[in-house]
Design an enzyme around this catalytic site. Structure first.
Site, PDB file in Angstrom:
ATOM      1  N   HIS A   1      48.420 -42.615  51.913  1.00  0.00           N
ATOM      2  CA  HIS A   1      47.277 -42.954  52.777  1.00  0.00           C
ATOM      3  C   HIS A   1      46.822 -41.758  53.603  1.00  0.00           C
ATOM      4  CE1 HIS A   1      44.647 -45.210  55.423  1.00  0.00           C
ATOM      5  NE2 HIS A   1      45.309 -44.735  56.457  1.00  0.00           N
TER       6      HIS A   1
ATOM      7  N   ASN B   1      38.323 -45.661  62.118  1.00  0.00           N
ATOM      8  CA  ASN B   1      38.279 -45.515  60.660  1.00  0.00           C
ATOM      9  C   ASN B   1      37.666 -44.186  60.232  1.00  0.00           C
ATOM     10  OD1 ASN B   1      39.390 -48.031  59.680  1.00  0.00           O
ATOM     11  ND2 ASN B   1      37.588 -49.011  60.577  1.00  0.00           N
TER      12      ASN B   1
ATOM     13  N   GLU C   1      37.613 -55.663  67.257  1.00  0.00           N
ATOM     14  CA  GLU C   1      36.929 -54.857  66.249  1.00  0.00           C
ATOM     15  C   GLU C   1      35.491 -55.303  66.035  1.00  0.00           C
ATOM     16  OE1 GLU C   1      38.723 -52.539  62.417  1.00  0.00           O
ATOM     17  OE2 GLU C   1      39.004 -54.695  62.496  1.00  0.00           O
TER      18      GLU C   1
ATOM     19  N   LYS D   1      43.841 -44.429  71.202  1.00  0.00           N
ATOM     20  CA  LYS D   1      43.732 -45.738  70.574  1.00  0.00           C
ATOM     21  C   LYS D   1      43.733 -46.844  71.626  1.00  0.00           C
ATOM     22  CE  LYS D   1      44.948 -48.743  66.878  1.00  0.00           C
ATOM     23  NZ  LYS D   1      45.608 -48.965  65.588  1.00  0.00           N
TER      24      LYS D   1
ATOM     25  N   GLU E   1      46.518 -39.274  59.672  1.00  0.00           N
ATOM     26  CA  GLU E   1      46.009 -40.089  60.775  1.00  0.00           C
ATOM     27  C   GLU E   1      45.981 -39.292  62.073  1.00  0.00           C
ATOM     28  OE1 GLU E   1      44.658 -43.012  61.028  1.00  0.00           O
ATOM     29  OE2 GLU E   1      44.919 -43.726  58.974  1.00  0.00           O
TER      30      GLU E   1
ATOM     31  N   ARG F   1      52.899 -71.143  66.916  1.00  0.00           N
ATOM     32  CA  ARG F   1      51.551 -70.741  67.367  1.00  0.00           C
ATOM     33  C   ARG F   1      51.588 -69.510  68.279  1.00  0.00           C
ATOM     34  NH1 ARG F   1      51.344 -76.397  67.373  1.00  0.00           N
ATOM     35  NH2 ARG F   1      49.822 -77.227  65.881  1.00  0.00           N
TER      36      ARG F   1
ATOM     37  N   HIS G   1      39.766 -44.919  51.593  1.00  0.00           N
ATOM     38  CA  HIS G   1      39.964 -46.266  51.051  1.00  0.00           C
ATOM     39  C   HIS G   1      39.463 -46.354  49.614  1.00  0.00           C
ATOM     40  CE1 HIS G   1      40.133 -48.192  55.327  1.00  0.00           C
ATOM     41  NE2 HIS G   1      41.301 -47.759  54.912  1.00  0.00           N
TER      42      HIS G   1
ATOM     43  N   LYS H   1      46.455 -55.648  65.622  1.00  0.00           N
ATOM     44  CA  LYS H   1      46.027 -56.102  64.295  1.00  0.00           C
ATOM     45  C   LYS H   1      47.249 -56.291  63.411  1.00  0.00           C
ATOM     46  CE  LYS H   1      42.694 -53.969  62.222  1.00  0.00           C
ATOM     47  NZ  LYS H   1      41.821 -52.862  61.733  1.00  0.00           N
TER      48      LYS H   1
ATOM     49  N   ARG I   1      35.578 -49.915  67.962  1.00  0.00           N
ATOM     50  CA  ARG I   1      36.860 -49.730  67.297  1.00  0.00           C
ATOM     51  C   ARG I   1      36.688 -49.172  65.881  1.00  0.00           C
ATOM     52  NH1 ARG I   1      41.906 -53.924  68.062  1.00  0.00           N
ATOM     53  NH2 ARG I   1      43.417 -52.844  66.740  1.00  0.00           N
TER      54      ARG I   1
ATOM     55  N   HIS J   1      38.069 -42.660  56.732  1.00  0.00           N
ATOM     56  CA  HIS J   1      38.676 -43.697  55.909  1.00  0.00           C
ATOM     57  C   HIS J   1      37.774 -44.232  54.803  1.00  0.00           C
ATOM     58  CE1 HIS J   1      41.654 -43.532  59.019  1.00  0.00           C
ATOM     59  NE2 HIS J   1      42.359 -44.497  58.498  1.00  0.00           N
TER      60      HIS J   1
END
Length: 513
Positions: free
Chosen positions: A417, A398, A390, A380, A352, A288, A405, A310, A394, A401
């Site tokens: 990417h 993106n 998020e 960031k 990025e 956990r 994407h 994340k 946040r 993106h």
């Protein structure tokens, strides 16, 4: 910078020779030209060596003379050729024994300076096209060794030399150790992000003191070894995005249990975003939750994937559909680990990085690599601190993106990417301009930044624009209709948008003519 030679690097036309000639009298240092020494000692011009003996022979001579000059003239100024950084050995020598300054300017400016470039063996009949190719090939190599970057556009050699001479003291300070940025999460929680050259040695002090064992998760091709100062064992996962699967999570957890990893022990990820995503999720799930330290070895990992907590894995139905928010104990961004990245992989990370120009990073293309990474980490960290899970701000991470994407989802095009993000940034600017949120100068700046990183801003040939727009609705920011992250008077922010005609018109601006 006492005890370290000053080496000038850059693409053809950047002014290395003329700036070196001006720097000598300014600094009282001896000036040495590698090309001039090769010609004097061989009795042959550089062009004749290339045509008669080949580039490989020239590169061997270049490397031998660099080694000799760094030993015999440790306080000298070395006018290095444009391809000096191509050799792994040369880059290692520069990091160990030199202060390296990258002289740069836009490709069109360099081409204009060169004229016909008849005496340049690496430049074809079209210098501008070849310069763009050389930038794409060498971008990561220049970046990985440069202690400073000087934009020479609009400056004569004397002005550039004066700027370099004035910066020598600051360059000395930049070389001294790494720097620490902190991710502050509230409730007293925070963790350090160490950025610098050779900072992997700080890893043992970042592993929680109570940990007796450290499970290192990595991939076979990474080639970066770490010493945690504990009883450690390396667990390899397969290469590529395919490693991010639930069955791999189970296999790693079982291997940890078999070895005897406890709740007090630590996981260390060594690799790119795939590794940090996977290792972070295993750490979040095992017992956990146990501590995890990330050692990102790609540019994308250092400025994005390893920071913010994340983590997750993919399902057949989509990417990152199973995951968690699990903040690391620390992150170690040793920029020297980026040196072995293939040119295209490094350039992908630049997509990025380009994003951070418009999130408050300023002219990142004008600062050296450690500063670029540190500024991106700081941005960031600030965004994550205000929106850890998020729920709002946040989403600005993106930026660029939505289109990226969609291009990746189509999967029919040879795009990394970061390459897709570069196209997406320019598209977002074109959309924002059509909404009168930004002016043409801001659009031009988006295009300039993307081009400066050796990335394109054109859509792949044969793209179905309607199919692409349909995919925009699947973006994770879209809750009720389409949502784009766009620049504007208040900066970058999410904007609801449903005008397909406007979106289609903006796509036309990215079609090659």
């Amino acid at each position: 910078m006492e005890g370290r030679a000053l080496v000038l690097i850059g693409l053809p036309g950047s002014g290395k020779s003329s700036v070196a000639a001006e720097l000598g009298p300014l600094t009282g240092r001896t000036v040495c030209s590698i090309d001039a020494i090769i010609e004097a000692e061989s009795g042959t011009s550089i062009s004749e060596i290339f045509s008669g003996q080949g580039e490989e022979r020239f590169r061997r001579l270049e490397s031998e003379i660099l080694d000799r000059l760094l030993t015999d003239h440790p306080d000298g100024i070395i006018d290095g050729g444009g391809g000096l950084v191509l050799s792994d050995r040369n880059r290692a020598l520069l990091r160990r024994s030199a202060t390296t300054v990258w002289l740069d300017a836009p490709d069109a400016v360099l081409a204009a300076r060169l004229g016909g470039a008849e005496d340049r063996p690496l430049l074809a009949a079209d210098p501008l096209t070849r310069l763009r190719e050389l930038r794409r090939e060498r971008l990561g190599r220049y970046t990985s060794v440069a202690d400073a970057i000087v934009d020479t556009e609009g400056l004569d050699a004397a002005a550039v030399a004066a700027r370099v001479a004035a910066d020598l003291a600051a360059l000395r300070e930049r070389r001294a150790g790494g720097r620490t940025e902190r991710v502050e999460l509230g409730d007293g929680r925070s963790y350090p992000v160490i950025v610098g050259r050779g900072v992997l040695g700080q890893l043992p002090g970042l592993v929680p003191e109570r940990s007796r064992r450290v499970a290192i998760v990595t991939q076979a091709g990474i080639g970066v070894e770490v010493d945690t100062g504990r009883d450690q064992r390396v667990f390899h996962v397969e290469d590529g995005e395919g490693a991010k699967r639930l069955d791999v999570v189970g296999e790693l957890a079982s291997a940890f249990a078999t070895w005897g990893v406890t709740r007090a022990d630590t996981v260390v990820s060594v690799g790119g975003g795939v590794v940090s995503d996977l290792a972070g999720f295993v750490a979040a799930s095992y017992h956990r939750g146990i501590p995890v330290v990330h050692v990102p070895t790609t540019l994308l990992g250092q400025i994005d994937a390893a920071i913010g907590g994340k983590c997750g894995v993919n399902l057949p139905e989509g990417k990152n559909l199973v995951g968690a928010f699990w903040q690391p104990t620390a992150v170690v961004c040793d920029v020297d680990t980026l040196d072995s990245l293939p040119p295209r992989e490094f350039r992908s990370g630049m997509g990025e990085l380009a994003k951070y120009h418009f999130l408050g990073g300023g002219r990142l293309d004008g600062v050296e690599l450690v500063e670029r990474v540190a500024r991106s980490v700081r941005i960031k960290a600030d965004v994550v601190a205000g929106d850890e899970r998020e729920g709002g701000r946040r989403a600005i991470l993106n930026y660029g993106h939505t289109l990226a994407h969609a291009l990746e989802t189509l999967g029919r095009y040879d795009l990394r990417h970061g390459e897709a993000v570069g196209i997406g940034l320019v598209y977002a600017a074109e959309v924002a301009a059509r909404l009168n949120r930004i002016d043409q100068a801001a659009v031009d700046e988006h295009r300039r930044v993307v081009a400066a990183y050796g990335l394109g801003a054109e859509l792949p040939d044969g793209l179905d624009h309607d199919e692409l727009i349909d995919l925009f609705a699947r973006d994770k920011k879209a809750v009720d209709g389409l949502t784009f992250v766009l620049d504007g008077p208040r900066g970058v922010e999410p904007v609801p948008l449903g005008d397909r005609g406007l979106l289609a018109d903006a796509l036309k601006a990215l079609v090659a003519t």
